[in-house]
Design a protein around this motif. Structure first.
Motif, PDB file in Angstrom:
ATOM      1  N   ALA A 196      51.390 -35.846   3.184  1.00 23.94           N
ATOM      2  CA  ALA A 196      50.284 -34.896   3.244  1.00 23.94           C
ATOM      3  C   ALA A 196      49.661 -34.941   4.627  1.00 23.94           C
ATOM      4  N   TYR A 197      49.228 -33.774   5.079  1.00 23.32           N
ATOM      5  CA  TYR A 197      48.592 -33.716   6.390  1.00 23.32           C
ATOM      6  C   TYR A 197      47.621 -32.550   6.426  1.00 23.32           C
ATOM      7  N   TRP A 198      46.648 -32.667   7.318  1.00 20.77           N
ATOM      8  CA  TRP A 198      45.681 -31.585   7.526  1.00 20.77           C
ATOM      9  C   TRP A 198      45.299 -31.624   9.002  1.00 20.77           C
ATOM     10  N   HIS A 199      45.757 -30.623   9.729  1.00 19.26           N
ATOM     11  CA  HIS A 199      45.539 -30.581  11.181  1.00 19.26           C
ATOM     12  C   HIS A 199      44.723 -29.353  11.566  1.00 19.26           C
ATOM     13  N   ARG A 200      43.765 -29.575  12.436  1.00 19.86           N
ATOM     14  CA  ARG A 200      42.933 -28.503  12.985  1.00 19.86           C
ATOM     15  C   ARG A 200      42.860 -28.681  14.499  1.00 19.86           C
ATOM     16  N   ASN A 201      42.250 -27.707  15.160  1.00 21.99           N
ATOM     17  CA  ASN A 201      42.037 -27.845  16.601  1.00 21.99           C
ATOM     18  C   ASN A 201      40.638 -27.352  16.932  1.00 21.99           C
ATOM     19  N   ASN A 202      39.683 -28.177  16.594  1.00 20.11           N
ATOM     20  CA  ASN A 202      38.288 -27.928  16.983  1.00 20.11           C
ATOM     21  C   ASN A 202      37.548 -29.256  16.921  1.00 20.11           C
ATOM     22  N   ASP A 203      36.429 -29.315  17.567  1.00 18.72           N
ATOM     23  CA  ASP A 203      35.742 -30.608  17.684  1.00 18.72           C
ATOM     24  C   ASP A 203      34.769 -30.901  16.546  1.00 18.72           C
ATOM     25  N   TRP A 204      34.611 -29.962  15.606  1.00 16.62           N
ATOM     26  CA  TRP A 204      33.672 -30.107  14.495  1.00 16.62           C
ATOM     27  C   TRP A 204      32.212 -30.062  14.949  1.00 16.62           C
ATOM     28  N   ARG A 205      31.978 -30.016  16.241  1.00 12.99           N
ATOM     29  CA  ARG A 205      30.599 -30.088  16.734  1.00 12.99           C
ATOM     30  C   ARG A 205      29.887 -28.753  16.540  1.00 12.99           C
ATOM     31  N   ARG A 206      28.649 -28.828  16.103  1.00  6.77           N
ATOM     32  CA  ARG A 206      27.826 -27.646  15.927  1.00  6.77           C
ATOM     33  C   ARG A 206      26.680 -27.655  16.936  1.00  6.77           C
ATOM     34  N   PRO A 207      26.295 -26.484  17.425  1.00  2.00           N
ATOM     35  CA  PRO A 207      25.260 -26.453  18.468  1.00  2.00           C
ATOM     36  C   PRO A 207      23.919 -26.946  17.959  1.00  2.00           C
ATOM     37  N   VAL A 208      23.241 -27.693  18.798  1.00  2.00           N
ATOM     38  CA  VAL A 208      21.900 -28.189  18.507  1.00  2.00           C
ATOM     39  C   VAL A 208      20.907 -27.308  19.257  1.00  2.00           C
ATOM     40  N   PRO A 209      19.850 -26.844  18.603  1.00  2.50           N
ATOM     41  CA  PRO A 209      18.882 -25.984  19.292  1.00  2.50           C
ATOM     42  C   PRO A 209      18.376 -26.615  20.584  1.00  2.50           C
ATOM     43  N   LYS A 210      18.265 -25.806  21.594  1.00  2.00           N
ATOM     44  CA  LYS A 210      17.820 -26.271  22.906  1.00  2.00           C
ATOM     45  C   LYS A 210      16.446 -26.918  22.802  1.00  2.00           C
ATOM     46  N   GLY A 211      16.340 -28.091  23.422  1.00  4.21           N
ATOM     47  CA  GLY A 211      15.077 -28.808  23.406  1.00  4.21           C
ATOM     48  C   GLY A 211      14.802 -29.569  22.135  1.00  4.21           C
ATOM     49  N   ARG A 212      15.804 -29.666  21.228  1.00  2.00           N
ATOM     50  CA  ARG A 212      15.610 -30.382  19.964  1.00  2.00           C
ATOM     51  C   ARG A 212      16.672 -31.478  19.790  1.00  2.00           C
ATOM     52  N   PRO A 213      16.780 -32.425  20.725  1.00  3.44           N
ATOM     53  CA  PRO A 213      17.817 -33.455  20.611  1.00  3.44           C
ATOM     54  C   PRO A 213      17.685 -34.318  19.372  1.00  3.44           C
ATOM     55  N   GLU A 214      16.501 -34.358  18.782  1.00  2.00           N
ATOM     56  CA  GLU A 214      16.305 -35.174  17.583  1.00  2.00           C
ATOM     57  C   GLU A 214      17.077 -34.615  16.383  1.00  2.00           C
ATOM     58  N   LEU A 215      17.571 -33.378  16.510  1.00  2.00           N
ATOM     59  CA  LEU A 215      18.329 -32.776  15.419  1.00  2.00           C
ATOM     60  C   LEU A 215      19.832 -33.054  15.493  1.00  2.00           C
ATOM     61  N   GLU A 216      20.265 -33.758  16.538  1.00  2.00           N
ATOM     62  CA  GLU A 216      21.704 -33.999  16.723  1.00  2.00           C
ATOM     63  C   GLU A 216      22.353 -34.625  15.486  1.00  2.00           C
ATOM     64  N   ARG A 217      21.801 -35.703  14.990  1.00  2.00           N
ATOM     65  CA  ARG A 217      22.429 -36.384  13.858  1.00  2.00           C
ATOM     66  C   ARG A 217      22.257 -35.598  12.555  1.00  2.00           C
ATOM     67  N   LYS A 218      21.202 -34.835  12.453  1.00  2.00           N
ATOM     68  CA  LYS A 218      20.996 -34.023  11.262  1.00  2.00           C
ATOM     69  C   LYS A 218      22.027 -32.899  11.192  1.00  2.00           C
ATOM     70  N   ASP A 288      48.288 -38.055   7.314  1.00  2.00           N
ATOM     71  CA  ASP A 288      47.787 -38.053   8.678  1.00  2.00           C
ATOM     72  C   ASP A 288      46.997 -36.788   8.950  1.00  2.00           C
ATOM     73  N   SER A 289      46.063 -36.886   9.907  1.00  2.00           N
ATOM     74  CA  SER A 289      45.205 -35.762  10.243  1.00  2.00           C
ATOM     75  C   SER A 289      44.734 -35.896  11.687  1.00  2.00           C
ATOM     76  N   VAL A 290      44.763 -34.789  12.405  1.00  2.00           N
ATOM     77  CA  VAL A 290      44.202 -34.732  13.754  1.00  2.00           C
ATOM     78  C   VAL A 290      43.382 -33.454  13.859  1.00  2.00           C
ATOM     79  N   ILE A 291      42.439 -33.439  14.798  1.00  2.00           N
ATOM     80  CA  ILE A 291      41.682 -32.210  15.041  1.00  2.00           C
ATOM     81  C   ILE A 291      41.816 -31.787  16.503  1.00  2.00           C
ATOM     82  N   SER A 292      43.046 -31.965  17.018  1.00  2.00           N
ATOM     83  CA  SER A 292      43.333 -31.506  18.383  1.00  2.00           C
ATOM     84  C   SER A 292      44.621 -30.686  18.448  1.00  2.00           C
ATOM     85  N   ASN A 293      45.184 -30.336  17.278  1.00  2.00           N
ATOM     86  CA  ASN A 293      46.386 -29.511  17.237  1.00  2.00           C
ATOM     87  C   ASN A 293      46.496 -28.934  15.826  1.00  2.00           C
TER      88      ASN A 293
END
Length: 430
Positions: A196-218, A288-293
């Protein structure tokens, strides 16, 4: 109307599948679902749902539930303002809105069930609070961030007698159900390995509102070990559940390796994982799984000595495919004689390349949404006040398996399935 016909066709197919003694025992949730009424048009049959967490997944579940008959979205909750506003808009302001799920608990007598689609580390305490308040729960996969929390959720459901269903929609997917039926009938022989495998090509990162670094982990909770097990709980949990289901067993141990080899952006969870699960009788499940291909996407390859099933593409392949029609077979034979003769090395030099046989389809390519079918099943269970046999076990065992896989990677050692988390050997969990 098309969706309604699709659902009715699914229920009919479920009835046919579950009529088999073998399949009925292996998939008791289908047998129960097929035997229950789809009626529910009286006012007293209306199912009132609450939603806790209306991010991407919560939104999808809410939209699915809005398509179901005699279902009311009575309450919504999210403590992130954009998602809170989204929930209000999706329900046209008709649902009571909360920032704190504990306020929703104060009105528990007005709800029949709740859908939980929060970050993973929040699942356990929210689920347990609602179950203890007499409310049925649908909780997105995986169950929880820790083994202890997963067991506590299960024990609470058992003690309260309330439904706790985990979001593994492949158990309601017509292609997977047909795949299981054909595997159980012996068509692919003895299953000896599942890849079994599951492969994507994205960083999973979502934008954090400008000036709100405290929301990064949320916002980017999937990136941090405290809140998420990364690829294992977000993706692998689906496919290890399929492996457990088709094999009818859980792993005995797991070894694995993980790394952050591409997305070096401060995340704590792996972007590249590989595990080998040992099952009884020597069967291996390789994941196995990767998120770069993303070339190979996702699949489970269920391999027996007589054939292979790939349920994501709805295909079954025989190890002994039927011969091509006469003329094509003649051409193939001529090509074989011309191109496979190797005068120096002999026959042992002929490479064992992949078989080109294209297989057969498991089911027709009709439109269906397995999440919609899953939610219809949950609502039906709530209406009848009974959990489906087997579903909680599947969700629990899949969660334990992927968390043990992560532990094997983090500790760089083989991890045995602990006795205290074994479903079959623990009477509290059965």
């Amino acid at each position: 109307m098309k969706d309604e016909r699709t659902r009715r066709q699914f229920i009919r197919d479920v009835s046919l599948l579950s009529s088999s003694a073998v399949l009925g025992a292996s998939m008791p949730w289908l047998k129960a679902m097929a035997g229950e009424t789809q009626a529910g048009n009286g006012a007293s049959d209306r199912v009132r749902l609450g939603f806790v967490g209306v991010g991407d997944r919560g939104r999808a579940l809410l939209l699915n539930c809005q398509q179901l008959e005699n279902v009311e979205i009575a309450a919504v909750c999210d403590n992130y303002e954009p998602h809170y506003q989204r929930a209000v808009e999706l329900t046209n302001g008709k649902a009571k809105a909360f920032y704190d799920y504990r306020k929703m608990l104060d009105e528990a007598d007005k709800l029949d069930a709740v859908i939980i689609a929060t970050p993973l580390h929040e699942h356990a305490h929210i689920t347990i609070d609602f179950l203890n308040s007499g409310i049925h729960v649908f909780c997105e996969k995986s169950m929880a961030r820790t083994l202890e929390d997963s067991k506590a959720m299960t024990l609470t459901a058992n003690r309260t007698g309330k439904i706790l269903q985990i979001g593994h929609q492949r158990m309601f997917n017509p292609a997977y159900l047909k795949a299981y039926e054909r595997a159980a009938s012996g068509e692919i022989g003895q299953i000896t390995q599942i890849r079994a495998y599951w492969h994507r090509n994205n960083d999973w990162r979502r934008p954090v509102p400008k000036g709100r670094p405290e929301l990064e982990r949320k916002i980017n909770w999937r990136m941090y070990d405290e809140y998420s097990a990364g690829l294992m709980t977000e993706l692998a949990s689906h496919q290890i559940q399929v492996a457990n289901w088709f094999l009818g067993e859980t792993p005995t141990r797991v070894m694995g390796s993980g790394s952050i080899c591409f997305w070096k952006d401060g995340r704590e969870v792996y972007d590249n994982v590989a595990c080998v699960y040992d099952y009884p009788k020597g069967v291996k499940v390789i994941y196995d799984s990767v998120i770069s291909n993303r070339k190979y996407g996702l699949e489970e390859q269920i391999m027996g000595h007589l054939g292979t099933i790939e349920p994501e593409v709805r295909k079954i392949y025989s190890e002994n495919p039927p011969p091509a029609p006469g003329f094509l077979q003649l051409i193939n034979n001529l090509e074989k004689d011309i191109f496979e003769t190797i005068p120096i090395g002999g026959a042992s030099w002929v490479p064992e390349t992949a078989v080109q046989y294209k297989g057969e389809y498991l089911v027709e390519d009709y439109q269906y949404d397995d999440t919609l079918l899953e939610m219809e099943g949950f609502v039906l269970a709530v209406r009848n006040g009974r959990p489906y046999p087997g579903l909680l076990r599947e969700g629990y065992n899949a969660t334990v398996a992927v968390l043990l896989g992560l532990q094997a990677m983090q500790e760089n050692r083989i991890i045995e399935w602990p006795e205290e988390y074994a479903w079959k050997k623990n009477t509290e969990l059965v």
